[in-house]
Write a protein that holds these residues in place. Structure first.
Motif, PDB file in Angstrom:
ATOM      1  N   THR A  52       0.846  -1.200   0.000  1.00 36.85           N
ATOM      2  CA  THR A  52       0.000   0.000   0.000  1.00 36.85           C
ATOM      3  C   THR A  52       0.883   1.253   0.000  1.00 36.85           C
ATOM      4  O   THR A  52       1.982   1.230   0.555  1.00 36.85           O
ATOM      5  CB  THR A  52      -0.890   0.017   1.260  1.00 36.85           C
ATOM      6  OG1 THR A  52      -0.084  -0.391   2.380  1.00 36.85           O
ATOM      7  CG2 THR A  52      -2.066  -0.919   1.120  1.00 36.85           C
ATOM      8  N   PRO A  53       0.367   2.332  -0.589  1.00 33.04           N
ATOM      9  CA  PRO A  53       1.171   3.570  -0.606  1.00 33.04           C
ATOM     10  C   PRO A  53       1.085   4.313   0.728  1.00 33.04           C
ATOM     11  O   PRO A  53       0.683   5.460   0.789  1.00 33.04           O
ATOM     12  CB  PRO A  53       0.557   4.367  -1.755  1.00 33.04           C
ATOM     13  CG  PRO A  53      -0.833   3.834  -1.919  1.00 33.04           C
ATOM     14  CD  PRO A  53      -0.862   2.436  -1.381  1.00 33.04           C
ATOM     15  N   GLY A  54       1.402   3.668   1.788  1.00 34.62           N
ATOM     16  CA  GLY A  54       1.431   4.219   3.139  1.00 34.62           C
ATOM     17  C   GLY A  54       0.153   3.882   3.889  1.00 34.62           C
ATOM     18  O   GLY A  54      -0.911   4.092   3.348  1.00 34.62           O
ATOM     19  N   GLN A 108       4.562  16.081  -5.571  1.00 37.45           N
ATOM     20  CA  GLN A 108       5.651  15.386  -6.282  1.00 37.45           C
ATOM     21  C   GLN A 108       5.152  14.058  -6.844  1.00 37.45           C
ATOM     22  O   GLN A 108       5.288  13.790  -8.035  1.00 37.45           O
ATOM     23  CB  GLN A 108       6.815  15.125  -5.318  1.00 37.45           C
ATOM     24  CG  GLN A 108       7.983  14.387  -5.953  1.00 37.45           C
ATOM     25  CD  GLN A 108       8.861  13.692  -4.921  1.00 37.45           C
ATOM     26  OE1 GLN A 108       8.412  13.405  -3.816  1.00 37.45           O
ATOM     27  NE2 GLN A 108      10.097  13.447  -5.278  1.00 37.45           N
ATOM     28  N   SER A 109       4.588  13.229  -5.986  1.00 38.29           N
ATOM     29  CA  SER A 109       4.054  11.941  -6.426  1.00 38.29           C
ATOM     30  C   SER A 109       2.583  11.927  -6.029  1.00 38.29           C
ATOM     31  O   SER A 109       2.263  11.882  -4.845  1.00 38.29           O
ATOM     32  CB  SER A 109       4.809  10.810  -5.732  1.00 38.29           C
ATOM     33  OG  SER A 109       4.063   9.617  -5.787  1.00 38.29           O
ATOM     34  N   GLU A 110       1.698  12.053  -7.031  1.00 38.39           N
ATOM     35  CA  GLU A 110       0.242  12.112  -6.758  1.00 38.39           C
ATOM     36  C   GLU A 110      -0.214  10.668  -6.495  1.00 38.39           C
ATOM     37  O   GLU A 110      -0.415   9.876  -7.407  1.00 38.39           O
ATOM     38  CB  GLU A 110      -0.463  12.773  -7.942  1.00 38.39           C
ATOM     39  CG  GLU A 110      -1.957  12.944  -7.842  1.00 38.39           C
ATOM     40  CD  GLU A 110      -2.514  13.418  -6.510  1.00 38.39           C
ATOM     41  OE1 GLU A 110      -2.942  12.529  -5.751  1.00 38.39           O
ATOM     42  OE2 GLU A 110      -2.569  14.632  -6.232  1.00 38.39           O
ATOM     43  N   SER A 137       6.451  10.221   8.017  1.00 39.32           N
ATOM     44  CA  SER A 137       7.217   9.046   8.442  1.00 39.32           C
ATOM     45  C   SER A 137       6.803   7.727   7.810  1.00 39.32           C
ATOM     46  O   SER A 137       7.607   6.806   7.710  1.00 39.32           O
ATOM     47  CB  SER A 137       7.105   8.915   9.967  1.00 39.32           C
ATOM     48  OG  SER A 137       5.745   8.919  10.387  1.00 39.32           O
ATOM     49  N   HIS A 138       5.551   7.591   7.383  1.00 42.50           N
ATOM     50  CA  HIS A 138       4.999   6.258   7.110  1.00 42.50           C
ATOM     51  C   HIS A 138       4.999   5.810   5.648  1.00 42.50           C
ATOM     52  O   HIS A 138       4.206   4.974   5.250  1.00 42.50           O
ATOM     53  CB  HIS A 138       3.581   6.172   7.676  1.00 42.50           C
ATOM     54  CG  HIS A 138       2.660   7.251   7.190  1.00 42.50           C
ATOM     55  ND1 HIS A 138       2.890   8.577   7.430  1.00 42.50           N
ATOM     56  CD2 HIS A 138       1.513   7.197   6.488  1.00 42.50           C
ATOM     57  CE1 HIS A 138       1.930   9.285   6.903  1.00 42.50           C
ATOM     58  NE2 HIS A 138       1.077   8.478   6.309  1.00 42.50           N
ATOM     59  N   LYS A 139       5.909   6.391   4.842  1.00 45.12           N
ATOM     60  CA  LYS A 139       5.987   5.988   3.429  1.00 45.12           C
ATOM     61  C   LYS A 139       7.426   5.540   3.168  1.00 45.12           C
ATOM     62  O   LYS A 139       7.801   4.465   3.599  1.00 45.12           O
ATOM     63  CB  LYS A 139       5.587   7.147   2.534  1.00 45.12           C
ATOM     64  CG  LYS A 139       4.315   7.872   3.011  1.00 45.12           C
ATOM     65  CD  LYS A 139       3.126   7.533   2.208  1.00 45.12           C
ATOM     66  CE  LYS A 139       1.923   8.284   2.734  1.00 45.12           C
ATOM     67  NZ  LYS A 139       0.717   8.012   2.039  1.00 45.12           N
ATOM     68  N   VAL A 185       6.308  21.833  -2.138  1.00 45.65           N
ATOM     69  CA  VAL A 185       6.134  20.503  -2.718  1.00 45.65           C
ATOM     70  C   VAL A 185       5.680  19.500  -1.659  1.00 45.65           C
ATOM     71  O   VAL A 185       6.340  19.332  -0.626  1.00 45.65           O
ATOM     72  CB  VAL A 185       7.453  20.007  -3.361  1.00 45.65           C
ATOM     73  CG1 VAL A 185       7.281  18.605  -3.934  1.00 45.65           C
ATOM     74  CG2 VAL A 185       7.908  20.959  -4.456  1.00 45.65           C
ATOM     75  N   ASP A 186       4.546  18.862  -1.942  1.00 45.92           N
ATOM     76  CA  ASP A 186       4.097  17.730  -1.124  1.00 45.92           C
ATOM     77  C   ASP A 186       4.890  16.514  -1.594  1.00 45.92           C
ATOM     78  O   ASP A 186       4.648  15.985  -2.678  1.00 45.92           O
ATOM     79  CB  ASP A 186       2.588  17.537  -1.333  1.00 45.92           C
ATOM     80  CG  ASP A 186       2.085  16.187  -0.830  1.00 45.92           C
ATOM     81  OD1 ASP A 186       2.882  15.386  -0.323  1.00 45.92           O
ATOM     82  OD2 ASP A 186       0.861  15.941  -0.964  1.00 45.92           O
ATOM     83  N   ALA A 187       5.845  16.114  -0.758  1.00 47.38           N
ATOM     84  CA  ALA A 187       6.652  14.925  -1.089  1.00 47.38           C
ATOM     85  C   ALA A 187       6.350  13.823  -0.069  1.00 47.38           C
ATOM     86  O   ALA A 187       7.224  13.053   0.305  1.00 47.38           O
ATOM     87  CB  ALA A 187       8.130  15.277  -1.094  1.00 47.38           C
ATOM     88  N   SER A 214       2.458  14.736  13.747  1.00 47.75           N
ATOM     89  CA  SER A 214       1.193  14.676  12.996  1.00 47.75           C
ATOM     90  C   SER A 214       1.401  13.735  11.821  1.00 47.75           C
ATOM     91  O   SER A 214       2.516  13.280  11.580  1.00 47.75           O
ATOM     92  CB  SER A 214       0.814  16.063  12.460  1.00 47.75           C
ATOM     93  OG  SER A 214       1.657  16.422  11.381  1.00 47.75           O
ATOM     94  N   SER A 215       0.351  13.502  11.062  1.00 46.73           N
ATOM     95  CA  SER A 215       0.524  12.791   9.795  1.00 46.73           C
ATOM     96  C   SER A 215       0.961  13.820   8.738  1.00 46.73           C
ATOM     97  O   SER A 215       1.160  15.000   9.051  1.00 46.73           O
ATOM     98  CB  SER A 215      -0.765  12.057   9.407  1.00 46.73           C
ATOM     99  OG  SER A 215      -1.717  12.974   8.932  1.00 46.73           O
ATOM    100  N   GLY A 216       1.069  13.393   7.498  1.00 46.79           N
ATOM    101  CA  GLY A 216       1.568  14.280   6.451  1.00 46.79           C
ATOM    102  C   GLY A 216       0.728  15.532   6.261  1.00 46.79           C
ATOM    103  O   GLY A 216       1.251  16.623   5.990  1.00 46.79           O
TER     104      GLY A 216
END
Ligand code: PMP
Length: 379
Positions: free
Chosen positions: A8-10, A136-138, A188-190, A163-165, A60-62
């Motif tokens: 999964t993507p995170g 950056q990566s949708e 952190s979770h990707k 940039v959302d990376a 926090s999360s992203g």
């Protein structure tokens, strides 16, 4: 016992040495021991962000780091550009509106990347734009934005590039300083192979001028507080102590592997996944020109319900992939190849996908997907 393979993507899989670090007894954060950890973490993050700029850690999360970017850079009534080519691009617009900024939205067809000329055109005619927000990566579509090309059109203007990376950092290249990106957010979770709960934001000197003048309400995410605390190797509030300590394990692993080697490894996993999908008679959702090495979004035949594919893979075989979001619900599946994933994880995922697709009536010769991936991995 069923496996629990996360493609999964995170969140992504956590390697054993990071799990072990997460299990260490807690220490207090206002101590020289924690300061050592914080210092090491910031230095290691600078390596991954490829920057000399300051980096702040947020608990926090992203999305927290995305919100921090918006409320620290902009004031109500300010002008900004957002690029919407998927769910996470839309999030930038939603965050801007929450802080009284009506963004100039560049709509991009899902599956395509933004043409930097569209951003340039707006910047050329609206000199008062303060920030340009891109992804950056949708993750919702598997599209990669050419951040370097966007930075080229923003770099010499008054605006800052944000940039959302969150899903791409450490997986695909992002040279913050070389390319002239002002703000990068991640979590952190990707690519960092940690649990969710820690977010990162790096801010250039040009962007920090906006932080100092923003009139937006902010408290927990006030980066002025973060900067002041960081001067004493500290955080303004209780940090996610355990995750920061485990982050150092992750950063050591990334450094040991080498960023370029990691990018090459993910590119290989992505290529194997794409070849497998094609061999199964499926097509790849994004345009050939903007394929992501972070995750592969695979289009399913009309007669196959993607929600069922995801459910059976997860609940019957313990292998998690992600489904489609919004209008792509049921139509695509997203297979991530980021973080702690290797060729054998991908081959296992493909083997399971083959079995489930056959069960749901899609016709192909069993094993062709695995053979196609294996061909990439063996060469
Ligand atoms: N941006 C991107 C590109 C993402 O992939 C995600 C998470 N899937 C987010 C932002 C949001 O992060 P979070 O769920 O950690 O708040």
């Amino acid at each position: 016992m069923k496996r629990n393979l996360l493609l999964t993507p995170g969140p992504t899989q956590i390697p054993p040495e990071i799990c072990a670090a997460l299990g260490r007894p807690i220490i207090h954060h206002r101590t020289p021991q924690f300061q050592e950890n914080l210092k090491e973490a910031v230095e290691g993050l600078k390596h991954v962000f490829q920057t000399k700029n300051d980096i702040y850690l947020l608990t926090s999360s992203g999305t927290g780091a995305m919100e921090a970017a918006v409320c620290n850079l902009l004031s109500p009534g300010d002008k900004a550009i957002t690029v919407e080519g998927g769910k996470f691009g839309e999030r930038w617009s939603e965050l801007c509106r929450s802080y009284g900024v009506e963004p100039d939205v560049i709509k991009v067809t899902w599956g395509k990347a933004v043409d930097p000329a569209r951003i340039k055109k707006i910047l050329d005619t609206h000199k008062d734009i303060k920030a340009v927000f891109i992804t950056q990566s949708e993750t919702s579509t598997g599209v990669t934005t050419d951040v370097e090309a966007v930075a080229r059109v923003v770099r010499d203007t008054n605006a800052v590039l944000v940039v959302d990376a969150v899903s791409g950092l450490g997986v695909i290249d992002l040279q913050m300083d070389n390319w002239g990106v002002d703000v990068v957010v991640s979590a952190s979770h990707k690519g960092f192979m940690l649990p969710p709960g820690l977010a990162f934001i790096s801010v250039s000197a040009k962007a920090f001028k906006l932080v100092e003048t923003s009139k937006s309400p902010r408290y927990y995410f006030d980066l002025r507080k973060s900067k002041e605390a960081m001067a004493d190797v500290d955080t303004p509030f209780t940090p996610a102590i355990g995750i920061v300590i485990a982050l150092n394990e992750s950063l050591r692993r990334i450094k040991q592997e080498g960023l370029q080697n990691l990018f090459a490894c993910y590119a290989r996993l992505a290529s194997g996944t794409r070849e497998a999908a094609k061999a199964l008679g499926l097509s790849i959702f994004p345009d050939e020109s903007c394929l992501s090495n972070v995750l592969t979004a695979v289009k399913l035949p009309a007669e196959v319900d993607g929600n069922k594919v995801v459910k059976i893979m997860r609940d019957t075989y313990g292998i998690s992939v992600a489904g489609g979001q919004d209008t792509l619900k049921g139509k695509i599946i997203r297979i991530a190849h980021m973080g702690c994933v290797d060729e054998y994880d991908i081959l296992t995922g493909i083997a399971c996908l083959e079995k489930v697709l056959l069960k749901l009536g899609h016709k192909f010769t069993p094993g062709v997907g695995i053979a196609a991936a294996q061909k990439v991995f063996i060469t």
